[in-house]
Motif scaffolding. Structure first.
Motif, PDB file in Angstrom:
ATOM      1  N   ALA A  98      71.041 -33.806  27.811  1.00  0.00           N
ATOM      2  CA  ALA A  98      70.602 -32.414  27.746  1.00  0.00           C
ATOM      3  C   ALA A  98      69.104 -32.368  27.475  1.00  0.00           C
ATOM      4  N   THR A  99      68.493 -31.249  27.770  1.00  0.00           N
ATOM      5  CA  THR A  99      67.038 -31.115  27.606  1.00  0.00           C
ATOM      6  C   THR A  99      66.701 -30.117  26.498  1.00  0.00           C
TER       7      THR A  99
ATOM      8  N   SER B 257      77.213 -34.819  16.319  1.00  0.00           N
ATOM      9  CA  SER B 257      76.277 -34.145  15.420  1.00  0.00           C
ATOM     10  C   SER B 257      75.501 -33.010  16.069  1.00  0.00           C
ATOM     11  N   PHE B 258      75.175 -33.163  17.354  1.00  0.00           N
ATOM     12  CA  PHE B 258      74.335 -32.167  18.025  1.00  0.00           C
ATOM     13  C   PHE B 258      75.079 -31.386  19.109  1.00  0.00           C
ATOM     14  N   LYS B 259      76.357 -31.744  19.321  1.00  0.00           N
ATOM     15  CA  LYS B 259      77.168 -31.090  20.354  1.00  0.00           C
ATOM     16  C   LYS B 259      76.458 -31.133  21.715  1.00  0.00           C
ATOM     17  N   THR B 260      75.869 -32.289  22.023  1.00  0.00           N
ATOM     18  CA  THR B 260      75.147 -32.462  23.271  1.00  0.00           C
ATOM     19  C   THR B 260      75.580 -33.759  23.946  1.00  0.00           C
TER      20      THR B 260
ATOM     21  N   GLU C 110      71.513 -29.946   8.860  1.00  0.00           N
ATOM     22  CA  GLU C 110      72.417 -29.205   9.751  1.00  0.00           C
ATOM     23  C   GLU C 110      71.629 -28.662  10.938  1.00  0.00           C
ATOM     24  N   VAL C 111      72.185 -28.837  12.131  1.00  0.00           N
ATOM     25  CA  VAL C 111      71.580 -28.235  13.322  1.00  0.00           C
ATOM     26  C   VAL C 111      71.885 -26.739  13.283  1.00  0.00           C
ATOM     27  N   VAL C 112      70.829 -25.932  13.269  1.00  0.00           N
ATOM     28  CA  VAL C 112      71.028 -24.494  13.101  1.00  0.00           C
ATOM     29  C   VAL C 112      70.643 -23.678  14.341  1.00  0.00           C
ATOM     30  N   LYS C 113      69.816 -24.252  15.217  1.00  0.00           N
ATOM     31  CA  LYS C 113      69.436 -23.554  16.457  1.00  0.00           C
ATOM     32  C   LYS C 113      69.140 -24.572  17.545  1.00  0.00           C
ATOM     33  N   THR C 114      69.299 -24.128  18.792  1.00  0.00           N
ATOM     34  CA  THR C 114      69.007 -24.970  19.948  1.00  0.00           C
ATOM     35  C   THR C 114      68.171 -24.173  20.935  1.00  0.00           C
ATOM     36  N   TYR C 115      67.134 -24.840  21.472  1.00  0.00           N
ATOM     37  CA  TYR C 115      66.235 -24.179  22.412  1.00  0.00           C
ATOM     38  C   TYR C 115      66.107 -25.021  23.686  1.00  0.00           C
ATOM     39  N   ASN C 116      65.751 -24.376  24.778  1.00  0.00           N
ATOM     40  CA  ASN C 116      65.439 -25.117  25.998  1.00  0.00           C
ATOM     41  C   ASN C 116      64.134 -25.868  25.762  1.00  0.00           C
TER      42      ASN C 116
ATOM     43  N   CYS D 259      62.239 -36.100  30.666  1.00  0.00           N
ATOM     44  CA  CYS D 259      61.587 -36.482  29.405  1.00  0.00           C
ATOM     45  C   CYS D 259      60.079 -36.228  29.355  1.00  0.00           C
ATOM     46  N   PRO D 260      59.313 -36.542  30.416  1.00  0.00           N
ATOM     47  CA  PRO D 260      57.872 -36.249  30.321  1.00  0.00           C
ATOM     48  C   PRO D 260      57.563 -34.782  30.033  1.00  0.00           C
ATOM     49  N   PRO D 261      58.188 -33.823  30.752  1.00  0.00           N
ATOM     50  CA  PRO D 261      57.905 -32.426  30.370  1.00  0.00           C
ATOM     51  C   PRO D 261      58.407 -32.082  28.968  1.00  0.00           C
ATOM     52  N   MET D 262      59.524 -32.667  28.550  1.00  0.00           N
ATOM     53  CA  MET D 262      60.005 -32.418  27.188  1.00  0.00           C
ATOM     54  C   MET D 262      58.993 -32.901  26.155  1.00  0.00           C
TER      55      MET D 262
END
Length: 197
Positions: free
Chosen positions: A158-159, A141-144, A169-175, A69-72
């Motif tokens: 997940a991160t 909702s986020f498939k996570t 709507e969730v349209v993209k996911t990034y690291n 979480c801190p780096p996120m």
């Protein structure tokens, strides 16, 4: 003869159409977010309806997390900084606590103040539900994944940063933890905001 004359015009139309679509936004997925109403760091209610019409970035974090979480959070503040540099204003950052028993609004406010936030008005740090509820919500909702780790205060999650469009709507996911694609995130948010304007 007529075909020869027509060809340059056809090519011109094709070029114009391809140029117009080149800057457009392309979704990777369309996950409908289930309706919600939670409490933010100011003890105010925030619902999915409140966020409709805005583009937002979502993440799942918790305040006693020491690894991911801190780096996120630092990376999300960097996204915010880059958006400000690009003059992008019409968006939100939504952080769902996955340890709501600990993360009261007051705790979330103190946590947010630990980071180099540009504009706190952009941030919604959400709590006010049971952990089982947020785990189901994240999965649906986020498939996570969100899950307790037995005999530990830590919570598995997940991160990712998730990009949400104006329709919820969730349209993209990034690291969101390592090798964060800042330029792509900024580009996608700008394109999505422009499409909804």
């Amino acid at each position: 003869m007529r075909k020869k004359l027509l060809l340059p015009y056809v090519l011109l139309v094709v070029l114009i159409l391809s140029a117009c679509s080149a800057g457009g936004f392309k979704a990777d997925h369309n996950y409908k977010i289930a309706p919600f109403e939670h409490t933010n760091q100011h003890n105010e209610k925030v619902s999915l309806d409140d966020l409709k019409g805005k583009v937002w970035l979502a993440q799942f974090v918790y305040t006693v997390c020491t690894a991911a979480c801190p780096p996120m959070m630092v990376n999300m503040t960097e996204v915010e900084k880059k958006l400000a540099e690009e003059g992008v204003e019409d968006y939100k950052i939504v952080s769902f606590s996955i340890d709501p028993a600990v993360d009261t609004p007051e705790v979330l406010q103190e946590y947010l103040e630990m980071y180099d936030i540009q504009d706190e008005g952009k941030w919604e740090m959400l709590t006010g539900y049971k952990q089982e509820e947020i785990a189901k919500f994240a999965a649906k909702s986020f498939k996570t994944a969100v899950a307790n780790i037995p005999d530990s205060v830590d919570v598995m999650h997940a991160t990712n940063f998730s990009l949400v469009n104006q329709d919820g709507e969730v349209v993209k996911t990034y690291n969101g933890m390592t090798d964060v694609p800042y330029d792509q995130i900024i580009k996608d948010m700008k394109a999505l905001i422009k499409e909804g304007a």
